[in-house]
Scaffold this active site. Sequence first.
Site, short mmCIF file in Angstrom:
data_model
loop_
_atom_site.label_atom_id
_atom_site.label_comp_id
_atom_site.label_asym_id
_atom_site.label_seq_id
_atom_site.Cartn_x
_atom_site.Cartn_y
_atom_site.Cartn_z
N LYS A 133 18.23 65.95 17.91
CA LYS A 133 17.85 64.89 18.85
C LYS A 133 17.68 65.48 20.25
CE LYS A 133 19.32 60.17 20.09
NZ LYS A 133 20.31 59.10 19.83
N SER A 191 18.55 54.59 18.32
CA SER A 191 17.73 55.44 19.15
C SER A 191 17.40 56.79 18.52
CB SER A 191 18.42 55.70 20.50
OG SER A 191 19.63 56.43 20.30
N SER A 236 23.09 54.05 16.77
CA SER A 236 21.86 54.84 16.81
C SER A 236 21.67 55.86 15.70
CB SER A 236 21.74 55.55 18.15
OG SER A 236 21.22 54.67 19.09
N1 GLN Z 1 20.75 50.00 19.93
C1 GLN Z 1 21.92 50.26 20.73
C2 GLN Z 1 21.56 50.23 22.18
O1 GLN Z 1 20.46 49.98 22.49
C3 GLN Z 1 22.57 51.53 20.32
C4 GLN Z 1 22.12 52.74 21.04
C5 GLN Z 1 22.86 53.98 20.64
O2 GLN Z 1 23.70 53.97 19.73
N2 GLN Z 1 22.59 55.05 21.37
O3 GLN Z 1 22.37 50.46 23.03
#
Ligand code: GLN
Length: 474
Positions: A78, A153, A177
Amino acid sequence: MIDISKLTIQSLNKHLKDGDFSVRELAEVYLENIKNKNPDVNAYLEIYSDVLEQADVIDKKIKAGDIKPLSGLPIAIKDNILIDGRVATSASKILKGYVAPYDATVIKKLKEQDVLFLGRANMDEFAMGGSTENSVFGVTKNPIDLSRVAGGSSGGSVAAVSMDGALASLGSDTGGSVRQPSSFCGVVGLKPTYGGVSRYGLMAMGSSLDVIGPITKTVTDSEILFNAIKGQDPMDSTTYGEGIYSQREVKSKMVVGVPYHVLENGGLSDKVRKNFDESIEKLRSLGYEIKEIKLPNIEYSLAVYYILMPAEVSSNLARFDGVRFGLHVDGDNLLQDYLKTKGQGFGQEVRRRILIGTYVLSAGYADAYYNKALVLRQKISEDFEKAFSEVDIIVTPTTPGPAFKIGEKINDPLSLYLEDVFTVPANIVGIPAISVPSGSVEEEGVSLPLGLQIMAPHNSEKILFEVGKKLLNE
Ligand code: GLN
């Protein structure tokens, strides 16, 4: 011809030991597949130009008898995890062209294992989002249905594995995410215990929630990769050592807790609910005892998360001031430099969260929001502690539904935040959670994968692997 669709980390090691193919030959197959699929999917922001050179170095070592469990593992990373000398941007304009000056601890560990770094995976900007639509480099499409999101994400990391563009990848999970995109793309995603894997070299989002996790095709591979990256690290004081948590034993007759009341708030469709009930039946047929549990404060999880996380975001992202990293936009004075750099460098969702975070921390509001959220975080933790005194694991669906259409939710942040309803509690409490494929639902003639989330007490990943393997017949 190497059939990479059948390959696992486990079988790769055997193939290399048996001399069935070289790492270079393997790398060539992956690069070819990426070349064919990535223009559509956009999982990768960059394919490293030195993949074949890396492969040759590893092949030489293998020839000399130096082979490790992860030797030659083609992996995607990532874009918020630092690799010394390589670009890392968190899919943000503010870090365009930023070159990492050191290796994250997880990368150091993977380098010692001779993995093959294929490239940098797309993500929501600074990991904020659930669809990878917040990347400044374009959305990552779901390899199973290109009209749908891969989730986020860590959408790029997950899509890379799902399209056989990598055998495994690393993502980060602050509120879901790793698990949510894994569920959308039919792969296995693990959010380890908070502090189980070092965050050194991971660009911080919500420091009390963030954790790096493996994305793989099988639960066995998840376990192998997790064991390679975990462990206490002097560079991250929140990592823990042996003996801090009393690790749960893997028992032959385990009790599975199901918080049915949580499902009512999740907005599940009938089809998704049916899929979940089938998973419960499967667990029962595998010999597990099913027990309904109550987590009385869990309904506050989303509210708690969307206060604590932006508060931490607002302080973590203050460092991107246009002076030390990446983009710099000149203004008339220092303050104007800051305003212009941040205004032009950060995307809309990142700005929204910095503003919310600054607000909930400001004098006069901190007690009403931030401190109240901290109290509720404690209450939610106590709920889980109590539940785990009666059950060994807790299961929920990973997400309220399958992958949604690109563009469907991006203009309605609240509906996107609701996607995280089942995943954020594990981050709030710090416990490990895994998403394993649990079948599919049919939408518009396409079979879309769903995931089952399994949660266990702190430091008890072993139980997740055990149950996950049984579920997937590994
Ligand atoms: N969808 C969640 C958010 O928008 C999780 C994001 C994440 O785990 N980095 O914060």
